[in-house]
Design a protein around this motif. Structure first.
Motif, short mmCIF file in Angstrom:
data_model
loop_
_atom_site.label_atom_id
_atom_site.label_comp_id
_atom_site.label_asym_id
_atom_site.label_seq_id
_atom_site.Cartn_x
_atom_site.Cartn_y
_atom_site.Cartn_z
N ARG A 149 0.83 -1.21 0.00
CA ARG A 149 0.00 0.00 0.00
C ARG A 149 0.86 1.26 0.00
O ARG A 149 0.50 2.26 -0.61
CB ARG A 149 -0.94 0.03 1.20
N ARG A 177 1.60 2.34 -3.42
CA ARG A 177 0.48 2.83 -4.25
C ARG A 177 -0.17 4.10 -3.70
O ARG A 177 -0.72 4.89 -4.46
CB ARG A 177 -0.61 1.77 -4.36
N HIS A 178 -0.16 4.26 -2.37
CA HIS A 178 -0.89 5.35 -1.72
C HIS A 178 0.08 6.23 -0.93
O HIS A 178 1.20 5.84 -0.64
CB HIS A 178 -1.93 4.79 -0.75
N ARG A 217 -5.51 7.90 -1.27
CA ARG A 217 -5.43 7.07 -2.48
C ARG A 217 -5.51 7.99 -3.69
O ARG A 217 -6.48 8.73 -3.85
CB ARG A 217 -6.60 6.09 -2.53
N PRO A 230 -5.96 9.27 -7.67
CA PRO A 230 -6.98 8.91 -8.66
C PRO A 230 -6.58 7.65 -9.41
O PRO A 230 -5.43 7.50 -9.81
CB PRO A 230 -7.01 10.11 -9.62
N ALA A 231 -7.54 6.74 -9.57
CA ALA A 231 -7.26 5.48 -10.25
C ALA A 231 -7.55 5.57 -11.74
O ALA A 231 -7.17 4.71 -12.50
CB ALA A 231 -8.09 4.36 -9.63
N ASP A 232 -8.25 6.60 -12.14
CA ASP A 232 -8.61 6.74 -13.56
C ASP A 232 -8.77 8.22 -13.86
O ASP A 232 -8.29 9.06 -13.12
CB ASP A 232 -9.89 5.95 -13.86
N THR A 254 -10.94 11.37 -8.85
CA THR A 254 -11.50 11.10 -7.52
C THR A 254 -10.38 10.61 -6.63
O THR A 254 -9.70 9.63 -6.95
CB THR A 254 -12.62 10.05 -7.60
N VAL A 255 -10.19 11.28 -5.50
CA VAL A 255 -9.16 10.92 -4.53
C VAL A 255 -9.84 10.54 -3.23
O VAL A 255 -10.79 11.21 -2.80
CB VAL A 255 -8.16 12.08 -4.32
N THR A 256 -9.38 9.48 -2.60
CA THR A 256 -9.93 9.03 -1.32
C THR A 256 -8.98 9.45 -0.20
O THR A 256 -7.78 9.18 -0.26
CB THR A 256 -10.09 7.50 -1.31
N TRP A 302 -2.94 16.67 -6.11
CA TRP A 302 -3.10 15.69 -7.19
C TRP A 302 -4.22 16.08 -8.15
O TRP A 302 -4.56 15.33 -9.05
CB TRP A 302 -3.39 14.31 -6.61
#
Length: 148
Positions: free
Chosen positions: A39, A42-43, A61, A63-65, A69-71, A100
């Protein structure tokens, strides 16, 4: 809070601290040290201390795409809640999300974590989804920041 220290985990000791906070607050999804190491690749992970005492951790986290959107997740051990530590972890996570280019900010909270839900709602997050992961009996709640 002058003795508050927040840092990226810089070795196994700090990663174990992050793991301890995560696993204490999310006992339904225990992570191994190897999973925490992965993790951390990745994060954006941080660990928080008051002096030398472990008080919390955070995860951002990326953006995955292309949705941007960021968590942002801030976790504070129960004995240290209500002292502003979560505010600082959350503010740092929010700042990272904006660096980001986040257009949408989300968080996720285990439904049994009433303090975490109260914190998220107080900061403008609204529930978007409840779900069970395979094998879980306690639902997760996805929340989205309604104002930024």
């Amino acid at each position: 809070m002058s003795d508050l220290r927040i840092q990226r985990p810089d070795g196994d000791d700090a990663l174990k601290d992050w793991q301890f906070v995560h696993n204490t607050i999310i006992p339904t999804h225990l992570l191994s040290l190897e999973e925490v190491r992965e993790r951390a690749q990745r994060h954006h992970l941080e660990v928080a201390y008051a002096g030398d005492e472990l008080i919390g951790c955070s995860t951002v986290r990326p953006p995955a795409d292309d949705t941007l959107t960021v968590t942002v997740i801030a976790r504070v051990l129960e004995a240290h809640r209500g002292q502003g530590f979560g505010e600082e972890l959350y503010a740092r996570g929010l700042s990272r999300a904006r660096e980001w280019g986040a257009e949408v900010i989300e968080t996720v909270v285990l439904s049994s974590n009433e303090d975490g839900l109260r914190f998220a709602r107080k900061h403008g997050f609204v529930e978007t989804e409840r779900y069970l992961l395979p094998g879980d009996s306690i639902p997760w709640i996805d929340l989205r920041l309604a104002r930024s």
